[in-house]
Scaffold this motif. Structure first.
Motif, short mmCIF file in Angstrom:
data_model
loop_
_atom_site.label_atom_id
_atom_site.label_comp_id
_atom_site.label_asym_id
_atom_site.label_seq_id
_atom_site.Cartn_x
_atom_site.Cartn_y
_atom_site.Cartn_z
N SER A 84 9.37 4.11 -2.48
CA SER A 84 10.23 4.44 -3.62
C SER A 84 9.69 5.62 -4.43
O SER A 84 10.39 6.17 -5.27
N LYS A 91 13.57 8.37 -0.47
CA LYS A 91 13.23 6.96 -0.70
C LYS A 91 13.96 6.06 0.28
O LYS A 91 14.79 5.25 -0.13
N LYS A 92 13.66 6.17 1.54
CA LYS A 92 14.44 5.41 2.51
C LYS A 92 13.66 5.27 3.81
O LYS A 92 13.09 6.23 4.29
N ARG A 128 21.22 -6.19 -13.57
CA ARG A 128 19.86 -5.71 -13.39
C ARG A 128 19.22 -6.27 -12.10
O ARG A 128 18.72 -5.52 -11.27
N ARG A 161 20.76 -7.80 -9.62
CA ARG A 161 21.60 -7.41 -8.50
C ARG A 161 21.30 -5.98 -8.06
O ARG A 161 21.17 -5.67 -6.88
N THR A 162 21.17 -5.08 -9.06
CA THR A 162 20.87 -3.68 -8.76
C THR A 162 19.52 -3.55 -8.07
O THR A 162 19.36 -2.76 -7.14
N SER A 163 18.54 -4.31 -8.53
CA SER A 163 17.21 -4.24 -7.94
C SER A 163 17.26 -4.66 -6.47
O SER A 163 16.70 -3.99 -5.59
N GLU A 207 19.96 -4.65 -4.61
CA GLU A 207 20.83 -3.70 -3.90
C GLU A 207 20.03 -2.46 -3.50
O GLU A 207 20.12 -1.97 -2.38
N LEU A 208 19.23 -1.96 -4.45
CA LEU A 208 18.41 -0.78 -4.14
C LEU A 208 17.37 -1.11 -3.08
O LEU A 208 17.12 -0.29 -2.18
N LYS A 220 19.15 -1.14 0.20
CA LYS A 220 19.61 0.18 0.62
C LYS A 220 18.44 1.07 1.04
O LYS A 220 18.55 1.86 1.97
N ARG A 221 17.32 0.96 0.33
CA ARG A 221 16.15 1.78 0.70
C ARG A 221 15.55 1.33 2.03
O ARG A 221 14.80 2.05 2.65
N VAL A 226 24.84 -3.43 2.34
CA VAL A 226 24.84 -4.38 1.23
C VAL A 226 26.27 -4.66 0.79
O VAL A 226 27.07 -3.73 0.63
N VAL A 234 11.65 -3.60 -7.36
CA VAL A 234 12.28 -3.05 -6.16
C VAL A 234 11.33 -3.16 -4.97
O VAL A 234 11.72 -3.61 -3.88
N LYS A 274 31.61 -0.64 7.25
CA LYS A 274 30.19 -0.27 7.20
C LYS A 274 29.53 -0.37 8.57
O LYS A 274 28.68 0.44 8.91
N ARG A 289 19.94 12.65 1.14
CA ARG A 289 19.48 11.43 1.80
C ARG A 289 18.24 10.88 1.09
O ARG A 289 17.32 11.62 0.75
N GLY A 290 18.24 9.58 0.82
CA GLY A 290 17.09 8.96 0.18
C GLY A 290 17.04 9.16 -1.31
O GLY A 290 16.09 8.74 -1.96
N LYS A 291 18.06 9.79 -1.90
CA LYS A 291 18.15 9.91 -3.36
C LYS A 291 19.04 8.79 -3.89
O LYS A 291 19.92 8.30 -3.19
N ASP A 335 22.19 7.21 -1.87
CA ASP A 335 22.50 5.81 -2.14
C ASP A 335 23.13 5.73 -3.52
O ASP A 335 22.62 6.32 -4.48
N ILE A 347 24.71 3.32 -6.68
CA ILE A 347 24.81 2.01 -7.31
C ILE A 347 25.83 2.13 -8.44
O ILE A 347 25.75 3.05 -9.25
N PHE A 394 26.96 0.60 -11.78
CA PHE A 394 26.44 -0.28 -12.82
C PHE A 394 27.60 -0.54 -13.78
O PHE A 394 27.88 0.27 -14.67
N SER A 413 23.94 -6.24 -18.50
CA SER A 413 23.08 -6.75 -19.55
C SER A 413 23.43 -6.15 -20.90
O SER A 413 22.93 -6.59 -21.93
N MET A 434 13.79 2.06 -11.80
CA MET A 434 14.07 1.75 -10.38
C MET A 434 14.15 3.05 -9.57
O MET A 434 14.69 3.05 -8.47
N GLN A 435 13.63 4.11 -10.10
CA GLN A 435 13.58 5.42 -9.46
C GLN A 435 14.95 6.01 -9.13
O GLN A 435 15.15 6.56 -8.04
#
Lengths: 306, 306, 306
Positions: A33, A38-39, A58, A60-62, A64-65, A68-69, A74, A292, B68, C44-46, C73, C75, C77, C83, C100-101
């Motif tokens: 990461s 980042k993959k 929050r 869920r996003t963690s 999901e990332l 995906k990485r 997903v 993550v 997908k 890619r990877g961003k 990638d 996401i 939100f 939250s 989460m980068q």
């Protein structure tokens, strides 16, 4: 070494070696990461379904990332718009997801034990992302990762967990983990928020925050669930804050290099003073970053990685 | 051979050869979802938009996974949060999606015929994912796939479809498909749930479930739309269940190796007894698995695949 | 040449060379979306996070497609489920996303200046996707792209922007951009919808639509925010339409080859007559197509591309 389990349901039944395996594996994923790209192709062609019966963008996003990485596909299975509102049972929903060949079901559910039921009946790997007041194992693992990164050793580390201990799955998972690893755990909160016989979990109980914080190496604050105010466990938020808000003054009671942790989202001025949340002692955002990496490690190890 | 159509709008106007082409193509895609790496590059760089004006996490998820696993980019266009609530017309919304160079629009809409309107006016391929009480062609195709897998031949197969025939797009698409393929179709339900002159679709009508089930090879249950209870078509759910719930006893009236199907989500104890849903006769989860494969085949064939 | 900025916050502080750089870069990305395989590995990877505090499926989808066609990638939100409803501040939410980068945060927020605050405090690139009544820079850039495509030159181009100028971030961003590029900008609307001292932005004010449209090369209609009707700025929608709806007759007042633009979603029969929206003068769907290309260019350039 590999994980000898199909699912991650809780910390209570997880041996120390497996905890350490997750933490060590997370280290290499943290590096991913931090890269420009980042993959990694580790879970290419795998399907991860986030099945959330409680909203938590929050967490869920963690997840999901993390997925995906690792190049997984997903799917976010939102509850309000889902067939659950049409009266389908949890198990039927999960069986349907599995029938679509999901490899992982990341489950958040208000009922304690819900992930355990799915784990027994499905072939897919179940990852508990919080089940009622029971466990939230990836939160404990990311907290452990952060502690190890900053403090190196768990043995002899003195920690205080502050807040609604009785209703917190974060507290419970951390207590299991930290006592296993040899840390000294104190719990601080009002009597109405303290589980019965909590001492049997191997912790020391303090109702007075100042007393409980004395000399600790780590202060782990819990979020006050303002949205669950129906259950009145204290007279008012103001009163709660007076007694249990982590102020700069209170931080000075702990060891000089004490860390401040919080699982987020924070209520500034309620359980934590803004100056403390933003201070150099605070590792709250490190926890998020490490979340993550830890979740990547969990998905990787459950899929059979070593 | 390839599909000679841009869109999949319904089964009614689909020749038998095209139905068979979809079923045969789905077979190789079913194999893909069974692999360790469930992904092929077939639709890489294509854009699939799920445009859902009615919530259906299950169907949306099935299409999302299908897309997908074919490596397409998928966008979920949710209606409640969308500009539709700002008063935009369906056609303007769809034209906007097409202007973003969507290759496929998977449409669920409460109005019968909505996908046909889009299909005429847009270059993008329209896939009907359910339009009012009209058609739900991919559901019928996945049902056919499941039947072929288990029963080999459609010719002479005796099927009973049970429930609210009048308001069910699943029933309608299946009646079109099965009668075309030479099956003998019976429809069972209360008079209030039977379309006028339904016999003209080539089916036999039964108001008594026991009588209608006698000797059939397949029992296809329909979901009772509990959420649409406003329209009172029967005195009570209890009364409905007494007359039309598929119980273990009723299953014995059918042929000994009869299959039980249901498009999901099931209402346990309402239209289907839990023991029946979980019995070896039930192919309900096979239907879900096959749904992904059939949708992959549809997307592939509409994009010009052979 | 490259963008010398980390963020895209508004057009007001953007030099003409940078605007031109975005437009030129968008040209090659428009070509990508026209290909059979609409995907390049550029990002890619961003990680791109769409952080939307106001619903806008259309703008979110445009950014999501832009990011996906660059292989990033993405996401989403969502705010209602987030939250934020638990009382977290914008800055804490954004800091968490950055932890989460995330490389990009695409922000839509009801508060003018919200993206500027994040830009100062975060390392991630902030892209303003609309902040209150302040700016909507990618909308202006896609409008410019469309204008350049159709009219070649900005210098001397006569434009009329019609509607609620005072509350429109689209109007504001376009006024900054077009006056910078040498166009002659008129604003048309009722006095209640005209900002104080709007002439200081270098535009001419017209309260009479027919007078304002005379001889213009471009008519840029604004959406009437029917959903914000609480603030009664005119007696009725009917009255508004009588005075400010773009009818076919009014179009004839403009230059013979005048273009009609609208940021969408359109209210047919309110601010624009259906025949005008669907006429050959209308470039409304070109704007949508160009939006994806311009957003690809922005993400690419902010990531350091040249």
């Amino acid at each position: 070494m590999s994980l000898k389990r199909k699912d991650l349901l809780g910390i209570q039944d997880m041996p120390v070696e497996e905890i350490n395996l997750v933490l060590e594996t997370a280290e290499s994923f943290k590096e991913v990461s931090g890269r420009d790209i980042k993959k990694v192709p580790t879970l290419r062609g795998k399907t991860v379904v986030n099945l959330f019966f409680e909203p938590s963008t929050r967490t869920r996003t963690s997840f999901e990332l993390a997925a995906k990485r690792l190049s997984a596909d997903v799917i976010n299975f939102a509850v309000s718009a889902s067939s659950v509102s049409k009266g389908e049972t949890l198990l039927d929903t999960a069986r349907n997801i599995e029938a679509m060949q999901a490899d992982f079901i990341v489950l958040r559910h208000p009922m304690a034990g819900a992930p355990n039921i799915l784990a027994k009946l499905l072939r897919a790997s179940i990852v508990n992302a919080g089940d009622g007041g029971h466990e939230h194992p990836t939160q404990a693992l990311l907290d452990l990762y952060t502690l190890r990164e900053k403090k190196r050793e768990f043995k002899g580390l003195r920690l205080a967990i502050v807040g609604d201990i009785a209703h917190s799955r974060v507290a419970r998972s951390n207590i299991y983990a930290l006592t296993k690893l040899g840390a000294e755990v104190r719990v601080i909160g009002p009597p109405t928020m303290m589980p019965l016989e909590v001492e049997r979990l191997g912790v020391k109980v303090f109702y007075d925050m100042d007393e409980g914080l004395r000399g600790v190496d780590v202060i782990m604050m819990l979020r006050l669930q303002l949205e669950r105010q129906g259950i009145a466990l204290f007279p008012s938020i103001r009163e709660y804050s007076r007694l249990y808000c982590l102020t700069p003054e209170r931080v000075t009671l702990a060891a000089p290099d004490a860390l401040v942790m919080h699982p987020g989202p924070i209520n500034r001025g309620v359980e934590i003073a803004p100056e403390v949340a933003d201070s150099v002692s605070s590792v709250i955002l490190d926890q998020v970053t490490n979340g993550v990496a830890v979740r990547m490690a969990v998905l990787y190890l459950l899929s059979g990685g070593k």
